[in-house]
Write a protein that holds these residues in place. Structure first.
Motif, PDB file in Angstrom:
ATOM      1  N   LEU A  83       0.976  -1.275   0.134  1.00  0.00           N
ATOM      2  CA  LEU A  83      -0.010   0.019  -0.135  1.00  0.00           C
ATOM      3  C   LEU A  83       0.754   1.276  -0.012  1.00  0.00           C
ATOM      4  CD1 LEU A  83      -2.901   1.002   0.089  1.00  0.00           C
ATOM      5  CD2 LEU A  83      -2.712   1.050   2.511  1.00  0.00           C
ATOM      6  N   MET A  84       2.019   1.285   0.836  1.00  0.00           N
ATOM      7  CA  MET A  84       3.042   2.149   0.741  1.00  0.00           C
ATOM      8  C   MET A  84       3.332   2.554  -0.641  1.00  0.00           C
ATOM      9  SD  MET A  84       6.542   2.830   0.498  1.00  0.00           S
ATOM     10  CE  MET A  84       7.294   1.430   1.360  1.00  0.00           C
ATOM     11  N   VAL A  85       3.886   1.545  -1.435  1.00  0.00           N
ATOM     12  CA  VAL A  85       4.141   1.931  -2.819  1.00  0.00           C
ATOM     13  C   VAL A  85       3.304   2.483  -3.622  1.00  0.00           C
ATOM     14  CG1 VAL A  85       5.027   0.442  -4.875  1.00  0.00           C
ATOM     15  CG2 VAL A  85       6.198   0.055  -2.494  1.00  0.00           C
ATOM     16  N   ASP A  86       1.941   1.740  -3.636  1.00  0.00           N
ATOM     17  CA  ASP A  86       0.951   2.435  -4.140  1.00  0.00           C
ATOM     18  C   ASP A  86       0.759   3.898  -4.080  1.00  0.00           C
ATOM     19  OD1 ASP A  86      -1.261   2.326  -5.885  1.00  0.00           O
ATOM     20  OD2 ASP A  86      -2.518   0.496  -4.983  1.00  0.00           O
ATOM     21  N   ASN A  87       0.514   4.213  -2.701  1.00  0.00           N
ATOM     22  CA  ASN A  87       0.360   5.498  -2.211  1.00  0.00           C
ATOM     23  C   ASN A  87       1.413   6.348  -2.822  1.00  0.00           C
ATOM     24  OD1 ASN A  87      -1.608   5.634   1.020  1.00  0.00           O
ATOM     25  ND2 ASN A  87      -2.131   4.970  -1.176  1.00  0.00           N
ATOM     26  N   LEU A  88       2.682   5.936  -2.866  1.00  0.00           N
ATOM     27  CA  LEU A  88       3.693   6.628  -3.191  1.00  0.00           C
ATOM     28  C   LEU A  88       3.853   7.068  -4.566  1.00  0.00           C
ATOM     29  CD1 LEU A  88       6.975   5.366  -1.243  1.00  0.00           C
ATOM     30  CD2 LEU A  88       5.692   7.753  -0.897  1.00  0.00           C
ATOM     31  N   ILE A  89       3.218   5.793  -5.492  1.00  0.00           N
ATOM     32  CA  ILE A  89       3.262   6.150  -6.854  1.00  0.00           C
ATOM     33  C   ILE A  89       2.258   7.179  -7.126  1.00  0.00           C
ATOM     34  CG2 ILE A  89       2.426   5.210  -8.819  1.00  0.00           C
ATOM     35  CD1 ILE A  89       3.398   2.487  -8.006  1.00  0.00           C
ATOM     36  N   GLN A  90       1.125   7.512  -6.393  1.00  0.00           N
ATOM     37  CA  GLN A  90       0.073   8.349  -6.491  1.00  0.00           C
ATOM     38  C   GLN A  90       0.549   9.788  -6.435  1.00  0.00           C
ATOM     39  OE1 GLN A  90      -2.402   7.454  -8.124  1.00  0.00           O
ATOM     40  NE2 GLN A  90      -2.111   5.225  -7.650  1.00  0.00           N
ATOM     41  N   LEU A  91       1.503   9.995  -5.352  1.00  0.00           N
ATOM     42  CA  LEU A  91       1.922  11.089  -4.937  1.00  0.00           C
ATOM     43  C   LEU A  91       2.866  11.349  -5.754  1.00  0.00           C
ATOM     44  CD1 LEU A  91       2.174  10.661  -0.909  1.00  0.00           C
ATOM     45  CD2 LEU A  91       0.645  11.939  -2.177  1.00  0.00           C
ATOM     46  N   LEU A  92       3.836  10.713  -6.302  1.00  0.00           N
ATOM     47  CA  LEU A  92       4.865  10.938  -7.210  1.00  0.00           C
ATOM     48  C   LEU A  92       4.072  11.260  -8.843  1.00  0.00           C
ATOM     49  CD1 LEU A  92       7.604   7.979  -6.892  1.00  0.00           C
ATOM     50  CD2 LEU A  92       7.731  10.571  -6.200  1.00  0.00           C
ATOM     51  N   VAL A  93       3.064  10.760  -8.983  1.00  0.00           N
ATOM     52  CA  VAL A  93       2.525  11.372 -10.215  1.00  0.00           C
ATOM     53  C   VAL A  93       1.735  12.586 -10.040  1.00  0.00           C
ATOM     54  CG1 VAL A  93       0.369  10.777 -11.771  1.00  0.00           C
ATOM     55  CG2 VAL A  93       2.027   8.766 -10.937  1.00  0.00           C
ATOM     56  N   LEU A  94       0.911  12.717  -8.789  1.00  0.00           N
ATOM     57  CA  LEU A  94       0.518  14.063  -8.777  1.00  0.00           C
ATOM     58  C   LEU A  94       1.427  15.212  -8.762  1.00  0.00           C
ATOM     59  CD1 LEU A  94       0.320  15.715  -5.684  1.00  0.00           C
ATOM     60  CD2 LEU A  94      -1.109  13.772  -5.178  1.00  0.00           C
ATOM     61  N   THR A  95       2.620  14.928  -8.019  1.00  0.00           N
ATOM     62  CA  THR A  95       3.704  15.796  -8.133  1.00  0.00           C
ATOM     63  C   THR A  95       4.284  16.349  -9.345  1.00  0.00           C
ATOM     64  OG1 THR A  95       4.557  14.936  -5.929  1.00  0.00           O
ATOM     65  CG2 THR A  95       6.165  16.462  -6.993  1.00  0.00           C
ATOM     66  N   GLY A  96       4.481  15.138 -10.326  1.00  0.00           N
ATOM     67  CA  GLY A  96       5.079  15.550 -11.631  1.00  0.00           C
ATOM     68  C   GLY A  96       4.013  16.297 -12.491  1.00  0.00           C
ATOM     69  N   LEU A  97       2.653  15.809 -12.297  1.00  0.00           N
ATOM     70  CA  LEU A  97       1.534  16.563 -12.940  1.00  0.00           C
ATOM     71  C   LEU A  97       1.426  18.026 -12.710  1.00  0.00           C
ATOM     72  CD1 LEU A  97      -1.061  13.832 -13.531  1.00  0.00           C
ATOM     73  CD2 LEU A  97       0.249  14.397 -15.139  1.00  0.00           C
ATOM     74  N   CYS A  98       1.484  18.312 -11.328  1.00  0.00           N
ATOM     75  CA  CYS A  98       1.463  19.439 -10.835  1.00  0.00           C
ATOM     76  C   CYS A  98       2.667  20.625 -11.359  1.00  0.00           C
ATOM     77  CB  CYS A  98       1.121  19.646  -9.430  1.00  0.00           C
ATOM     78  SG  CYS A  98      -0.409  19.235  -8.629  1.00  0.00           S
ATOM     79  N   VAL A  99       3.751  19.964 -11.135  1.00  0.00           N
ATOM     80  CA  VAL A  99       4.936  20.798 -11.485  1.00  0.00           C
ATOM     81  C   VAL A  99       4.898  20.762 -13.099  1.00  0.00           C
ATOM     82  CG1 VAL A  99       7.434  20.785 -11.558  1.00  0.00           C
ATOM     83  CG2 VAL A  99       6.065  20.099  -9.551  1.00  0.00           C
ATOM     84  N   GLY A 100       4.769  19.765 -13.912  1.00  0.00           N
ATOM     85  CA  GLY A 100       5.075  19.750 -15.208  1.00  0.00           C
ATOM     86  C   GLY A 100       4.056  20.284 -16.166  1.00  0.00           C
ATOM     87  N   LEU A 101       2.859  20.337 -15.799  1.00  0.00           N
ATOM     88  CA  LEU A 101       1.828  20.644 -16.556  1.00  0.00           C
ATOM     89  C   LEU A 101       1.046  21.839 -15.989  1.00  0.00           C
ATOM     90  CD1 LEU A 101      -0.399  17.594 -17.529  1.00  0.00           C
ATOM     91  CD2 LEU A 101       1.012  18.876 -18.957  1.00  0.00           C
TER      92      LEU A 101
END
Length: 537
Positions: free
Chosen positions: A17-35
């Motif tokens: 679950l930690m890996v799953d949650n981390l993936i979501q947080l990494l994705v949202l960080t990338g989208l917020c910064v990149g887009l």
């Protein structure tokens, strides 16, 4: 069992679950910064602490809920409902609300506030949906509820991570083998080490040596950048920022995205509760959905523009032997990571490739459950329920391809010195061009509202298999109503964005088609009502 007891299964479940949650947080960080132009400092100081509060609330509630169920029933094998950021809403809010606002204003705070409004409205839908969801659950066949989850598990979870596994086989095969050995082969590792822990350690080691194997995983300089974000970030109350954009005009502007996402979140959570019951854990529907809505609303008030949800995957965590402790561990760990700015370091140290084997296994177990926990003769209904999610995944591939081709085209034009504001997109070619290898219009139509249409079609087939043609007609009428409101099958193309066209009878062909289907089943019911023996398949 004491509430603070942590089992080996909890440790495995925590890593998954930690890996799953981390993936979501990494994705949202990338989208917020990149887009959306968010400075990384803003994401670290405002967005992630807000998300942490929402995740902590939900994880602690669902852990306590599981613990109390175990006390009440005298069981020691109750598994807490998994919980985290809603992936579908994350992409929808970024791509269709926040990114367009940023493009129009060049102001990342305007985009963030629009996201807060969308998340707040979605949380209210989740909150109010909790009062009617149990009735929906009781009226819906299990095959209809579980097949939609199985479709997501096969496509957006299993296929995505399986393809990544085959993209980096030297890094990903061995961790996957370790997971399969423990949870399919029932092999125990030395010193009683949890398979998930061993899998991630091996994955990190292989990722480190990947640069010597021709497929480097770690990004140079990633650790230094991660260290730069370390600090202590208290959640920031963002009520005034939300109030700035809280108006009926703005709600109407984003309703086409907010309403479907809110409804799908309620339905998705409902399906996950049913999935838990099919695994033997009966949780109260109303309180489970209320906690989900409260988690979203609190997170929004503290700066997170991303709704939370009850996660897909309960059967998988139960198969790992996780109980309620894994949820507590996950909530505390994610909170520490977000409040102390540790996301950058974790991203540098634990690449997705090192932990995705656990998530892939979860997807496999969920898909299998849809067949195992339903009557054998309902298997055709489960298969039918898988198809809309396959269309949703295909649409994502189409969109990604066009985004990539447009990026290449823009780079080429820039090199040639050609100035143009035009972008190559799906809307240029339409959806019915004869040269397209697939019926793109049909794929997109089936993908829109696929959680709902999956339930409708699976339920229709269940009752056809049982010879209950009147109930099939009623479910077809539900499909007609959903199509008439634009909640399923209705869309418009804006560049490469596929937007739900939320307006009555926008695509009149689908309500009419469902009406004809309803009439067919009703006619069949009246012609065969003297036959009292249902089809046993």
């Amino acid at each position: 069992m004491n509430y603070f007891t942590i089992t080996r299964g909890d440790v495995d479940g925590f890593f998954g679950l930690m890996v799953d949650n981390l993936i979501q947080l990494l994705v949202l960080t990338g989208l917020c910064v990149g887009l959306c132009g968010f400075p990384i400092a803003f994401v670290t100081a405002v967005v992630l602490p807000g998300a942490a509060i929402s995740l902590l609330i939900g994880n602690l509630f669902y852990s306590w809920q599981a613990y109390k169920l175990g006390i009440r029933t005298g069981r020691t094998d109750v598994t807490a409902l998994p919980y985290g950021i809603n992936t579908v809403s994350l992409f929808a809010f970024v791509l269709f609300i926040m990114f367009p606002v940023y493009q129009a204003t060049n102001d990342y705070k305007a985009a963030w506030k629009a996201g807060l409004l969308a998340s707040f409205a979605s949380g209210l839908i989740e909150l109010f949906g909790s009062f009617v969801a149990d009735r929906i659950r009781k009226a819906t066949p299990r095959a209809a509820l579980l097949s939609a989850l199985a479709g997501i598990a096969i496509t957006f979870i299993s296929m995505d991570f399986l393809l990544k596994t085959f993209e980096y086989p030297l890094v990903a095969f061995l961790p996957l083998g370790i997971i399969l050995l423990q949870y399919f082969g029932k092999v125990k590792f030395p010193f009683g080490l949890p398979g998930g822990f061993v899998s991630i350690l091996i994955g990190i080691a292989l990722a480190f040596f990947s640069k010597y194997l021709g497929t480097p995983i770690f990004v140079e300089g990633g650790l230094e950048k991660g260290v730069a974000t370390i600090g202590f970030y208290l959640p920031v109350l963002s009520i005034i920022d939300l109030w700035d954009v809280l108006s009926l005009t703005n709600l109407k502007l984003y309703l086409a995205v907010i309403l479907p996402m809110g409804i799908f979140n309620v339905i998705g959570s409902l399906q996950n509760i049913e999935s838990a019951e099919a695994s033997g854990d009966h949780f109260d529907t109303k309180s489970s959905l209320l906690a989900n809505g409260i988690g979203t609303l609190v997170g929004t008030l503290f700066g997170s523009p991303f709704p939370t949800t009850i996660y897909i995957g309960h059967p998988g965590w139960k198969g790992l032997g996780a109980k309620h402790g894994y949820s507590v561990l996950n909530g505390i760990f994610i909170t520490i990571v977000c409040l102390f700015g540790l996301m950058g370091i974790l991203q540098a140290l634990i690449p997705i490739e090192a932990g995705m084997a656990i998530v892939l296994w979860i997807g496999i177990v969920i898909a299998a459950q849809a067949f195992q926990a339903t009557p054998k003769n309902h298997a055709p209904a489960v298969v039918v329920g898988l198809l809309p999610a396959l269309a949703g995944w295909a649409v994502l591939i189409f969109q990604s391809t066009f985004f990539y081709l447009d990026g290449k085209l823009q780079s080429l034009l820039k090199e040639l010195g050609v100035k143009t504001s035009h972008h190559f997109s799906l809307s240029d070619i339409g959806t019915h061009e004869p040269f397209l290898p697939y019926a793109l219009g049909g794929v997109i139509a089936l993908s829109q509202g696929f959680l709902l249409s999956s339930m409708v079609w699976a339920a229709i087939v269940v009752f056809l298999l049982e010879g209950e043609f009147l109930k099939s007609a009623l479910w077809s009428a539900v499909g007609m109503l959903l199509a008439a409101l634009g909640l399923i099958h209705s869309y418009k193309l804006v560049g490469n964005a596929i937007l739900n066209e939320f307006s009555p009878f926008q695509n009149w062909q689908f309500p009419l088609a469902y009406f004809l289907l309803t009439a067919l089943f009703l006619l069949t019911h009246f012609l065969t009502r003297k036959q009292t023996t249902p089809n046993q398949g």
